[in-house]
Motif scaffolding. Structure first.
Motif, PDB file in Angstrom:
ATOM      1  N   VAL A   1      -2.700  -8.248   0.042  1.00  0.00           N
ATOM      2  CA  VAL A   1      -2.370  -7.071   0.571  1.00  0.00           C
ATOM      3  C   VAL A   1      -3.787  -6.767   1.465  1.00  0.00           C
ATOM      4  O   VAL A   1      -4.832  -6.831   0.744  1.00  0.00           O
ATOM      5  CB  VAL A   1      -2.109  -6.078  -0.506  1.00  0.00           C
ATOM      6  N   LEU A   2      -3.786  -6.576   2.723  1.00  0.00           N
ATOM      7  CA  LEU A   2      -5.042  -6.158   3.487  1.00  0.00           C
ATOM      8  C   LEU A   2      -5.070  -5.016   3.651  1.00  0.00           C
ATOM      9  O   LEU A   2      -6.361  -4.527   3.290  1.00  0.00           O
ATOM     10  CB  LEU A   2      -4.538  -6.839   4.955  1.00  0.00           C
ATOM     11  N   ALA A   3      -4.218  -3.957   3.559  1.00  0.00           N
ATOM     12  CA  ALA A   3      -4.750  -2.647   3.840  1.00  0.00           C
ATOM     13  C   ALA A   3      -3.355  -1.806   3.122  1.00  0.00           C
ATOM     14  O   ALA A   3      -2.512  -2.354   3.090  1.00  0.00           O
ATOM     15  CB  ALA A   3      -5.072  -2.224   5.033  1.00  0.00           C
ATOM     16  N   ARG A   4      -3.867  -0.623   2.709  1.00  0.00           N
ATOM     17  CA  ARG A   4      -2.605   0.248   2.291  1.00  0.00           C
ATOM     18  C   ARG A   4      -2.531   1.632   3.187  1.00  0.00           C
ATOM     19  O   ARG A   4      -2.969   2.540   2.610  1.00  0.00           O
ATOM     20  CB  ARG A   4      -2.756   0.520   0.804  1.00  0.00           C
ATOM     21  N   PRO A   5      -2.339   1.567   4.424  1.00  0.00           N
ATOM     22  CA  PRO A   5      -2.353   2.937   5.243  1.00  0.00           C
ATOM     23  C   PRO A   5      -1.014   3.694   4.880  1.00  0.00           C
ATOM     24  O   PRO A   5      -0.037   3.087   4.619  1.00  0.00           O
ATOM     25  CB  PRO A   5      -2.137   2.056   6.802  1.00  0.00           C
ATOM     26  N   GLY A   6      -1.540   4.617   4.310  1.00  0.00           N
ATOM     27  CA  GLY A   6      -0.643   6.014   3.823  1.00  0.00           C
ATOM     28  C   GLY A   6       0.104   5.302   2.482  1.00  0.00           C
ATOM     29  O   GLY A   6       1.457   5.649   2.433  1.00  0.00           O
ATOM     30  N   GLY A   7      -0.409   4.392   1.807  1.00  0.00           N
ATOM     31  CA  GLY A   7       0.086   3.986   0.686  1.00  0.00           C
ATOM     32  C   GLY A   7       1.239   2.748   0.772  1.00  0.00           C
ATOM     33  O   GLY A   7       1.659   2.317  -0.155  1.00  0.00           O
ATOM     34  N   HIS A   8       1.580   2.349   1.918  1.00  0.00           N
ATOM     35  CA  HIS A   8       2.181   1.124   2.228  1.00  0.00           C
ATOM     36  C   HIS A   8       1.357  -0.069   2.296  1.00  0.00           C
ATOM     37  O   HIS A   8       0.527  -0.501   3.091  1.00  0.00           O
ATOM     38  CB  HIS A   8       3.129   1.365   3.639  1.00  0.00           C
ATOM     39  N   ALA A   9       2.025  -0.970   1.616  1.00  0.00           N
ATOM     40  CA  ALA A   9       1.376  -2.402   1.275  1.00  0.00           C
ATOM     41  C   ALA A   9       1.566  -3.269   2.668  1.00  0.00           C
ATOM     42  O   ALA A   9       2.396  -3.660   2.983  1.00  0.00           O
ATOM     43  CB  ALA A   9       1.621  -3.090   0.287  1.00  0.00           C
ATOM     44  N   LEU A  10       0.192  -3.481   3.243  1.00  0.00           N
ATOM     45  CA  LEU A  10       0.452  -4.289   4.608  1.00  0.00           C
ATOM     46  C   LEU A  10      -0.109  -5.711   4.041  1.00  0.00           C
ATOM     47  O   LEU A  10      -1.141  -5.865   3.978  1.00  0.00           O
ATOM     48  CB  LEU A  10      -0.371  -3.778   5.742  1.00  0.00           C
ATOM     49  N   ARG A  11       0.926  -6.618   4.313  1.00  0.00           N
ATOM     50  CA  ARG A  11       0.572  -7.840   3.566  1.00  0.00           C
ATOM     51  C   ARG A  11       0.348  -9.061   4.750  1.00  0.00           C
ATOM     52  O   ARG A  11       0.812  -8.836   5.814  1.00  0.00           O
ATOM     53  CB  ARG A  11       1.774  -8.595   2.878  1.00  0.00           C
ATOM     54  N   LEU A  12      -0.531  -9.873   4.363  1.00  0.00           N
ATOM     55  CA  LEU A  12      -1.153 -10.839   5.473  1.00  0.00           C
ATOM     56  C   LEU A  12       0.090 -11.640   5.857  1.00  0.00           C
ATOM     57  O   LEU A  12       0.103 -11.774   7.227  1.00  0.00           O
ATOM     58  CB  LEU A  12      -2.289 -11.666   4.681  1.00  0.00           C
ATOM     59  N   ASP A  13       0.919 -12.175   4.762  1.00  0.00           N
ATOM     60  CA  ASP A  13       1.864 -13.032   5.379  1.00  0.00           C
ATOM     61  C   ASP A  13       2.637 -12.265   6.279  1.00  0.00           C
ATOM     62  O   ASP A  13       3.086 -12.888   7.567  1.00  0.00           O
ATOM     63  CB  ASP A  13       2.769 -13.585   4.245  1.00  0.00           C
ATOM     64  N   THR A  14       3.013 -11.058   6.055  1.00  0.00           N
ATOM     65  CA  THR A  14       3.993 -10.383   7.192  1.00  0.00           C
ATOM     66  C   THR A  14       3.403 -10.307   8.616  1.00  0.00           C
ATOM     67  O   THR A  14       4.090 -10.648   9.475  1.00  0.00           O
ATOM     68  CB  THR A  14       4.245  -8.753   6.582  1.00  0.00           C
TER      69      THR A  14
END
Lengths: 228, 249, 634
Positions: C137-150
Motif C-alpha cells: 500500500v503506497l498511500a491512503r488518500p481519503g482512507g482508500h488503499a492505493l496499492r503499488l500493483d494496481t
C-alpha cells in the motif's frame, strides 16, 4: 532490343475462373510498352502477374532473363519494379508525404508540382485525380527500373494525363522500362515501342502501334475487336 | 399484365448514396434484354434487387404480374426466377449432376419427407429436368465428375445448367461471358438464343460489347444509378453518347 | 452517504486489477488483428502457458523473480508468437486461406498448448503463482488503499496503448506497419516485407498475452481450464472495440473490471442470488455474448468452413465404416474396467456427430456444442431426480428422451444468430453461448448438489447399457445419414459450399440453418445424456467450453464431413485418454489442427484421396504412344 520482362505461357486463375489462358508477351528494356484491351480482357491481370501481385498457375515470369515466377511481390519491388494499380493505389490513412516516403526519396515535384501543397493531407481526403498523382508519384519516388501502370491517366485532367504520358517517355529515354495498360489507344501513346492487345485472356495482337492502323485508328482496332 | 420480369421505380441506397435511383426495366419473354454501363453505376445492385439478394428501399419488382418485391431470393427462385453469378457459383462438394439436381428439386416439403425416409415429391420430374439441362449444355459426359475438377470455362455452363434445371421463366445472367474464351462464348451465345426461342425471358448484365451486340434485342444503359438510354440494341450501341458513357472516364 | 461512496471507490480500485488485465488482453488482440488480420483465439492458452512457465521458474527452480519475469515475457512469449506465425499462420496467409481455416488453426494452437500444459504440469490447480509486483500500500488518500500493483498495472496498460500509438505515428517502422494495416497487398507491392511486420505483430500479441496471464494468475488458481477461459472471455474487450480501436479496448477493459467489482454489492434476495453472483463472476462471458451478438463487420460474409473431403458414396468410406463397426463391437469382449471407459465412446461419438452435422455438412462453425451436451445431461439428471416442477421423478429412458426433446428447440440459441452471421462472428457467438451455459446454468448449486442419475429402467450392467448406447448411436447415425443424402444432403452441401448460390437455386437457407442447429443440439444432448448415464452422475466439468474446443478441433481433424471419422475419433480420443497420460490426446489433436491447411478434409479426406487415387494407368509415354497408334490407324 533487350527484353526487360516477359511472360511465357502464363495462366492465372481467380478462384474457379481463369483470367489468362496462356499468355506470351515481352516488353523491351528502356522503352514504353502498351497493353490494350477491354474490361475483362486480362490486361490488368498481365500487369499483376508481372508485379507478382497474383499467383501464376502455369507458365513463367522472366525479368531480364531470370525466372522470378516464385519471387514475392515485395522482393520484386525491392529489385526495382513499381506497380500502380488502377484504383486505390494510395494508403488512405497516411499523409501524402508518408505515402511518398514509403517507397523512396526521389523528388516527384518535377512531374507533379501540385502535390507540394498537399504533403500533409491524409491521402483519403484527396480527390480521385490527386490520389492518382500520389499513386504514380509514390512509384516514381522509388526510382524503379521497371514501372508498371494500370490506366495511369484515369481520373486525371487531360493536360495532366498528357504531361504524365510525356514523363513516361522521358523515363524510358533515361533507360527505364515502362509498361502501361489502357482501354483504348490514346494519341499520346503513339510513340510506344510495342503494343500488345489482349482479348478474352489471350494476346490477340503484338506489334508496333502503327500496325494497329493510323493514329491507333479504326482499321486496326476493328481487326482486334477494340471498337465499341 | 405483362409476362416476364418488370421493375418499377426501384430505389436502393447504401450509406446515403442512392446506388439505384428510381429505375424502370422490363424483361419480356422470348427476348434478350441487356443491361450495360461502366463499373459502379448500380448495375449489380439493381441485379441483386431483381434476383432478391437485396430488397429495394422503394419501387416494385413484378414477376409475370405478381408483386415479388418482399420475397427472399429462394422464394423467387421457386417461382421461376433463376440467376447466375459474376463469380461463378458452383458447389465443389457435389458432382456435376448433383449440382444441377439442386436446382431442380427445391420444392416445399421435400426436406421433411426425405428426413422421414420418403421419396421427395416430384422426384422423377426433378431427375428428368436434370438430365435435360445436362444434355442441353453438353455436360452429360462429365455428369459424375466432381464439380471442382471441371475446367474453368465449363463451370459457367454448369452454373447455367443448374439455373435451367429449375425450368425458370426468367433468367438473370451476371456477366456470363467473363472468363470464357472465344469458343466457349460462341457456345454460350448459341444456348442463350435457343432458350429465348423457347420463350424464356433473359436479362444480361455484360461488359463485353461484342457479346451484347451479337445477342441482345433491347439494351438498357445505366449511369449513376439511373437509366440513361434504352432501345433496340443496334440503335443504342451506335449512339456516340452511349459509347462515351460506357468506357470508364 | 459517504460510506457508500467510499465502498464504491474501494471496489473500483479492486476492480482495476482484473480490468487492466482485460484491457491489456484487448490491446494485444487488437494490435495482432490489425497487423495480421487474425483474431488470436489461442491467446488464453498463451497467457496460461506463460503463467505456468513463470511459476515453474520462480517456485520450482527458485529463479529470482525479475530475471524469470524478463525471460518469460520478453523472450519466451514473443518467441512463441514468432514461432506460431512462422509455423502456422504464415503458410495460411501464403495460400490466401480463409478466415475459417485461420480460426481452426487458432483453436488448434489453443488445444495444443493446453495439452502441453496438462502433460507437463498436470491438472492439479496451483495456488502459488508468483505476483509480479507486490501489493504494497503506497498511500491512503481519503482512507482508500492505493496499492503499488494496481498503479503499476494501470501504468503498463496506458503506457503500452500509448506507446503503440506513438510508434505508429512517428517511426518509420510504424508508418510501414500502418501501410500494411491499410492495404496489405499494396504494401507488398510497395516493397514492404509484410511478413516481417506480421511476425512483429504476433510477437507483440504473444507478449501481451503472457503479461495478461502473469497478472491474472495470482488472482485465481492456476489450472489448465479456468485461466484460459477467463482470458478468452476477455476477448469481449477486443470485440467491443470492433478489433480496431485501442482507446475503446482500454476503456471497455477497465470499465468491465470495475463493473464486475461493483456488482458484488448487488445482493438480491432468495433464488436470484446465485444467478446474480454467477453473472457477476462471469461478467466477461456475458459481455462477450453481448458484444458478439451486436452487429459488426467481421465474418458477415466470406465462405463457410471448406470441409469437403469428397463426395458421398465413395470408395474408402466402406473401409472406415467397417473399422467403426469393429471398434464399436470390440468393447463387448472387454474386461469390466476397460468396458467402463468404453461406455463413453458412443456418447462422445454422438456429440462429435453433432459437430459433423453443423460444421461439416452445414458449414456453420459451432464452438458451443459442449453446452448442448451439458443441457442434455443436466436435463436427464434433473428429470430423474424429480427436480423439475410438476414432473415426477422419471426413469432413465423417458428422462433422456424428454431432455433431448427439450434441448432440440434450444438449438435456436445458436441457430438464430447463425442466420445472419458467418465465420468469426458466429464462432464467437456459439463459443459465448456454450460458455454462458457452462458458467450460468451448469455451475449452479441446483446442478451440482442433490442430483441422482441411475440406470433405472435400463440394463444395470455395463454390457447391457453399452448395447443400449449402440442402439441410440445407430439411431443418431441414421438421422445423420438422412441429412447427408438425397435432397436435404444436396441442399446442405450447396449451402455449405456457396450460400448465395444455394439461395439463388431455391434453397431456403435460413430454414436449413435452423434445422441443422436443432439437429445438432439434439444429437449433442443425446450424447451428453448418455455421458451422464454412463458415469451415473452429472459432472459440469465434462461439458466445459474448453472441452468443446477440443471436440470441435477433433472433428475438423478427423474430417468434418465424415460421420465414420467422428465415430473413429471418439474411440481414439477415449482410448488415448484412458490409455496414456492426460494431455496426450489434446496435443495430438491440436498439432493436427494447426496443420489443417495442409490436410484438406482432415484425416478422412486424406484416406479418401488415398483410396481414390486413380488406378495405375498410362504414363505420359503411354499416352503419347496411344495417340500415335490412333493417328496411324486413321
Amino acid at each position: 532490343m533487350a527484353v526487360a520482362v516477359e511472360l511465357r505461357g502464363v495462366r492465372v486463375r481467380y478462384g474457379l475462373l481463369e483470367a489468362l489462358h496462356g499468355v506470351d508477351l515481352a516488353c523491351p528494356a528502356g522503352r514504353v510498352t502498351v497493353l490494350l484491351g477491354r474490361n475483362g480482357s486480362g490486361r490488368t491481370t498481365v500487369l499483376r502477374a508481372l508485379a507478382g501481385d497474383v499467383p501464376v498457375s502455369a507458365g513463367q515470369v522472366l525479368r531480364e532473363g531470370r525466372d522470378v515466377t516464385a519471387l514475392d511481390a515485395h522482393r520484386r519491388a525491392a529489385a526495382g519494379s513499381a506497380y500502380v494499380p488502377a484504383e486505390r493505389g494510395v494508403f488512405g490513412s497516411l499523409t501524402v508525404a508518408q505515402n511518398l516516403a514509403l517507397s523512396g526519396d526521389a523528388p516527384v515535384d518535377r512531374w507533379f508540382p501540385e502535390l507540394a501543397r498537399l504533403l500533409h493531407r491524409r491521402a483519403d481526403t484527396l480527390s480521385g485525380g490527386e490520389q492518382q498523382m500520389v499513386a504514380v508519384g509514390r512509384a516514381l519516388a522509388a526510382r524503379p527500373r521497371l514501372l508498371l501502370l494500370d490506366e495511369p491517366g484515369r481520373g486525371l485532367a487531360p493536360a495532366v494525363a498528357a504531361r504524365l504520358h510525356g514523363a513516361l517517355f522521358e523515363l524510358a529515354a533515361a533507360g527505364r522500362t515502362v509498361v502501361l495498360a489502357e482501354q483504348a489507344p490514346l494519341p499520346s501513346l503513339q510513340r510506344a515501342a510495342v503494343v500488345h492487345v489482349l482479348r478474352r485472356g489471350r494476346v490477340a495482337f503484338s506489334g508496333e502501334p502503327s500496325e494497329l492502323g493510323p493514329a491507333g485508328g479504326a482499321g486496326g482496332a476493328d481487326r482486334t475487336g477494340l471498337s465499341l | 399484365m405483362s409476362a416476364g420480369l418488370t421493375a418499377r421505380g426501384v430505389v436502393r441506397g447504401f450509406g446515403g448514396i442512392r446506388a439505384v435511383d428510381g429505375v424502370d426495366l422490363a424483361v419480356p419473354p422470348g427476348r434478350i434484354t441487356a443491361l450495360v454501363g461502366p463499373n459502379g453505376v448500380g448495375k449489380s445492385t439493381l441485379f441483386d434487387c431483381l434476383a432478391g439478394a437485396t430488397r429495394p428501399d422503394a419501387g416494385r419488382v413484378l414477376l409475370a404480374g405478381r408483386d415479388i418485391t418482399a420475397l427472399p431470393d429462394h422464394a423467387r427462385a421457386r417461382l421461376g426466377l433463376a440467376r447466375t453469378f459474376q463469380q461463378v457459383a458452383v458447389f465443389p462438394g457435389l458432382t456435376v449432376e448433383q449440382n444441377v439436381r439442386v436446382g431442380a428439386e427445391q420444392r416445399r416439403g421435400g426436406t421433411a419427407r426425405a428426413l422421414l425416409g420418403l421419396p421427395a415429391p416430384g422426384r422423377a420430374a426433378a431427375r428428368a429436368a436434370t438430365d435435360r439441362a445436362l444434355r442441353l449444355l453438353d455436360l452429360d459426359p462429365v455428369r459424375d465428375w466432381p464439380a471442382d475438377r471441371l475446367p474453368p470455362g465449363t463451370l459457367r455452363l454448369l452454373e447455367l445448367a443448374r439455373a435451367l434445371a429449375a425450368a425458370p421463366r426468367v433468367l438473370l445472367l451476371d456477366e456470363p461471358g467473363a472468363g470464357l474464351d472465344l469458343a466457349q462464348t460462341a457456345r454460350l451465345a448459341a444456348v442463350l438464343r435457343a432458350l429465348t426461342a423457347e420463350g424464356m425471358a433473359l436479362l444480361l448484365v455484360e461488359h463485353d460489347v461484342e457479346l451484347v451486340a451479337r445477342l441482345a434485342d433491347t439494351v438498357y444503359v445505366m449511369a449513376a444509378g439511373r437509366m440513361v438510354a434504352r432501345g433496340p440494341a443496334r440503335e443504342v450501341l451506335a449512339d456516340r453518347r452511349v459509347a462515351a458513357a460506357w468506357g470508364e472516364p | 452517504m459517504p460510506g457508500t461512496l467510499d465502498l464504491s471507490i474501494d471496489l473500483a480500485l479492486a476492480g482495476l486489477a482484473v480490468g487492466s488485465a482485460a484491457a491489456l488482453s484487448g490491446v494485444g488482440l487488437v494490435v495482432t488483428h490489425r497487423v495480421t488480420g487474425v483474431l488470436n483465439l489461442a491467446q488464453g492458452a498463451q497467457a496460461t502457458a506463460t503463467a505456468y512457465l513463470l511459476r515453474e521458474l520462480v517456485v520450482v527452480r527458485n529463479w529470482p523473480l525479475a530475471p524469470a519475469a524478463a525471460f518469460c515475457l520478453l523472450v519466451a512469449a514473443p518467441a512463441l508468437g514468432v514461432l506460431l506465425d512462422l509455423a502456422v499462420f504464415r503458410p495460411l496467409r501464403r495460400r490466401d486461406a480463409g478466415q475459417a481455416e485461420s480460426m481452426v488453426a487458432g483453436i488448434g494452437v489453443f488445444v495444443l498448448l493446453i495439452g502441453v500444459i496438462v502433460l507437463v504440469w498436470g491438472t492439479t490447480p496451483f495456488g502459488d503463482a508468483p505476483a509480479l509486483v507486490p501489493a504494497t500500500v503506497l498511500a491512503r488518500p481519503g482512507g482508500h488503499a492505493l496499492r503499488l500493483d494496481t498503479l503499476v498495472q494501470l501504468a503498463v496498460v496506458l503506457g503500452l496503448a500509448g506507446g503503440v500509438g506513438l510508434v505508429e505515428r512517428y517511426t518509420a517502422f510504424g508508418i510501414r506497419l500502418r501501410a500494411v494495416v491499410d492495404n496489405r497487398r499494396l504494401a507488398r507491392l510497395a516493397g514492404i516485407d509484410a511478413d516481417r511486420i506480421s511476425a512483429a505483430g504476433w510477437a507483440f500479441g504473444s507478449f501481451t498475452a503472457g503479461l495478461v496471464g502473469v497478472l491474472l494468475a495470482p488472482l485465481l488458481l492456476l489450472d489448465p481450464y479456468g485461466l484460459p477461459l477467463l482470458v478468452m472471455a476477455t476477448m469481449a474487450v477486443a470485440v467491443a472495440a470492433r478489433l480496431r480501436s485501442l482507446p475503446v479496448a482500454v476503456a471497455t477493459g477497465l470499465g468491465l473490471g470495475i463493473a464486475q467489482s461493483e456488482l458484488t454489492r448487488l445482493r438480491p434476495g432468495g433464488q436470484l442470488l446465485p444467478l446474480a453472483q454467477a453473472v457477476q463472476t462471469n461478467l466477461f462471458v456475458v459481455a462477450l455474448l453481448v458484444a458478439a451478438l451486436l452487429p459488426w463487420g467481421h465474418g458477415q460474409d466470406g465462405p463457410g468452413l471448406a470441409t469437403s473431403g469428397g463426395r458421398p458414396g465413395r470408395r474408402g468410406s466402406s473401409a472406415a465404416r467397417t473399422a467403426c463397426a469393429v471398434l464399436l463391437l470390440l468393447p463387448l469382449g472387454f474386461r469390466p474396467e476397460d468396458l467402463r471407459h468404453a461406455l463413453l465412446v458412443p456418447a462422445l461419438a454422438l456429440v462429435l456427430l453433432s459437430v459433423v452435422v453443423v460444421t461439416g455438412y452445414g458449414g456453420q462453425v459451432s464452438l458451443g456444442q459442449a453446452g448442448y451436451a451439458g443441457l442434455g445431461a443436466l436435463g436427464t439428471a434433473l428429470l430423474m431426480s424429480g427436480k423439475v416442477p410438476g414432473v415426477p421423478a422419471l426413469s432413465a429412458v423417458p428422462a433422456l428422451l424428454l431432455a433431448v426433446a427439450a434441448t432440440v428447440p434450444l438449438g435456436l440459441l445458436t441457430g438464430w444468430p447463425a442466420v445472419r452471421r458467418r465465420g468469426l462472428a458466429l464462432a464467437l457467438v456459439t463459443f459465448a453461448v456454450g460458455t454462458a451455459l457452462s458458467r450460468l446454468v451448469f455451475d449452479q448449486p441446483y446442478a451440482t448438489t442433490g442430483l441422482t442419475v441411475s440406470r433405472l429402467g435400463l440394463p444395470a450392467d455395463d454390457q447391457g447399457f453399452y448395447l443400449v448406447e449402440l442402439v441410440l448411436l445407430g439411431a443418431g447415425l441414421l438421422l445423420v445419414r438422412s441429412l447427408h443424402r438425397g435432397p436435404p444432403g444436396r441442399a446442405l452441401t450447396a449451402m455449405r459450399d456457396h450460400q448465395a448460390g444455394a439461395s439463388a437455386a431455391g434453397v431456403d437457407v435460413p430454414r436449413l440453418k435452423l434445422l441443422v442447429f436443432m439437429a445438432g443440439a439434439g444429437l449433442a444432448a443425446l450424447g451428453g445424456a448418455l455421458t451422464a448415464l454412463a458415469q451415473q452422475g452429472f459432472d459440469a466439468t465434462a461439458f466445459d467450453p474448453v472441452q468443446g474446443l477440443l471436440w470441435f478441433a477433433t472433428v475438423v481433424v478427423a474430417g468434418a464431413d465424415s460421420a465414420a471419422g467422428a465415430v473413429l475419433a471418439a474411440a481414439l480420443l477415449t482410448g488415448l485418454d484412458a490409455g496414456t497420460l492426460p494431455g496426450v490426446s489434446a496435443v495430438v489433436v491440436g498439432a493436427l489442427a494447426t496443420a489443417i491447411g495442409r490436410l484438406p478434409g482432415g484425416l478422412a479426406g486424406l484416406a479418401r484421396r488415398l483410396a481414390d487415387r486413380p488406378a495405375p494407368g498410362l504414363t505420359p509415354l503411354g499416352h503419347r504412344l496411344r495417340r500415335r497408334i490412333a493417328e496411324r490407324s486413321r
